[in-house]
Design an enzyme around this catalytic site. Structure first.
Site, PDB file in Angstrom:
ATOM      1  N   ARG A 183       0.961  -1.084  -0.134  1.00  0.00           N
ATOM      2  CA  ARG A 183      -0.054  -0.125   0.021  1.00  0.00           C
ATOM      3  C   ARG A 183       0.762   1.330   0.149  1.00  0.00           C
ATOM      4  O   ARG A 183       0.526   2.121  -0.727  1.00  0.00           O
ATOM      5  CB  ARG A 183      -0.972  -0.001   1.110  1.00  0.00           C
ATOM      6  CG  ARG A 183      -2.047  -0.952   1.151  1.00  0.00           C
ATOM      7  CD  ARG A 183      -2.892  -0.988   2.447  1.00  0.00           C
ATOM      8  NE  ARG A 183      -3.564   0.269   2.353  1.00  0.00           N
ATOM      9  CZ  ARG A 183      -4.566   0.489   3.212  1.00  0.00           C
ATOM     10  NH1 ARG A 183      -4.411  -0.136   4.349  1.00  0.00           N
ATOM     11  NH2 ARG A 183      -5.525   1.475   3.279  1.00  0.00           N
ATOM     12  N   CYS A 242      -1.562   5.801   9.367  1.00  0.00           N
ATOM     13  CA  CYS A 242      -1.943   4.646   8.645  1.00  0.00           C
ATOM     14  C   CYS A 242      -2.725   5.220   7.528  1.00  0.00           C
ATOM     15  O   CYS A 242      -2.503   5.990   6.700  1.00  0.00           O
ATOM     16  CB  CYS A 242      -2.413   3.527   9.550  1.00  0.00           C
ATOM     17  SG  CYS A 242      -3.962   4.181  10.597  1.00  0.00           S
TER      18      CYS A 242
END
Length: 286
Positions: A183, A242
């Site tokens: 990611r 995050c």
């Protein structure tokens, strides 16, 4: 007796709950579309349920304004704690079904941020608790409402979108992205609209906090991993994020477990940054 660590081991919970359960609050903070149904099917005996979407985050329609899981107001969180039966003297132990790596750490951070003293995350989460033989039950435990928790503001350090934008333009702040490497690298993005990362952010996936069985590494190992960043720029110049400000708290928990100061949390995280037409590092092509 519970140690000064923010983590509690399954055997410690068993001993504590058998010794004096009068002021203990066990919380299942598992998240996901079926989390509440799963809780009703099986939860650790005595656990109440805390909802990430409606109790540990502000319900909003625009992730560009605070991300997918913005913090509720302290006043709203105070009322949530009252509904969960949590008072300033409660011993709170939190777990989730992601081995403590998801909303359990977020709830821990929120309680620490309003000054709660006795709050712990069950190391290894539901999975390790079951292996340890902690009894389970079905149905729903309804907490007893208590007086609203005394709060005024979030006391742990945070970073806003503007703070992170400024930080990404200098070399005086370390931005830590705890998402998985794929990611971060922009190879795929299962939740947000764009794959990639914030410029200058470094990638330390939260799984590096853990052993293969999902339990946290020991204090010395976590200290070795994170202390160098604090010695370089200091805790006020370390920002952790995050996807939406939930899993980042797992790394903040790791800092605390290492006996280190807790850095700044960027609650909006990638879900906010990637929706605001800001610079992004996406996957490079040859």
């Amino acid at each position: 007796m519970i140690t000064v660590s923010p983590l509690i081991q399954p055997h410690e919970w068993i001993a504590l709950s058998q010794h004096d359960a009068s002021n203990l609050v066990l919380v299942d903070a598992s998240a996901g579309p079926n989390a509440f149904e799963n809780y009703k099917q099986q939860h650790l005996q005595g656990a109440i349920f805390a909802n990430l979407e409606t109790q540990l985050a502000e319900v909003g329609e625009d992730a560009a304004l605070g991300g997918r899981h913005p913090l509720p107001t302290p006043e709203s969180f105070s009322e949530t704690l009252a509904h969960l039966g949590i008072s300033p003297t409660s011993y709170v132990v939190i777990y989730d079904d992601k081995k403590g790596s998801n909303a359990a750490a977020r709830f821990w951070w929120m309680l620490k941020a309003v000054g709660h003293t006795h709050v712990y995350v069950l190391d290894g989460g539901l999975q390790l608790a079951l292996q340890a033989g902690i009894h389970t039950s079905q149905g729903e435990n309804i907490p007893q409402y208590t007086t609203p928790y005394p709060t005024s503001d979030w006391a742990l350090p945070q970073a806003t979108l503007t703070d992170v934008q400024k930080a990404s333009e200098t070399n005086r702040t370390t931005i830590i992205d705890v998402r998985d490497t794929a990611r971060y690298a922009g190879q795929h993005e299962p939740i947000d609209l764009i794959a990639g990362h914030i410029p200058t952010a470094i990638n330390i996936p939260f799984v590096l906090n853990l052993h293969d069985d999902g339990t946290f590494k020991d204090k010395e190992a976590l200290h070795a991993l994170y202390a160098p960043f604090l010695s370089t720029v200091g805790p006020d110049n370390v920002i952790v994020h995050c996807g939406s400000g939930v899993t980042a708290c797992h790394t903040l928990l790791a800092f605390a477990s290492a006996g280190l100061p807790i850095p700044r949390l960027y609650v909006g995280s990638w879900s906010e940054w990637s929706r605001n037409n800001l610079p992004m590092i996406t996957q490079k092509t040859n």
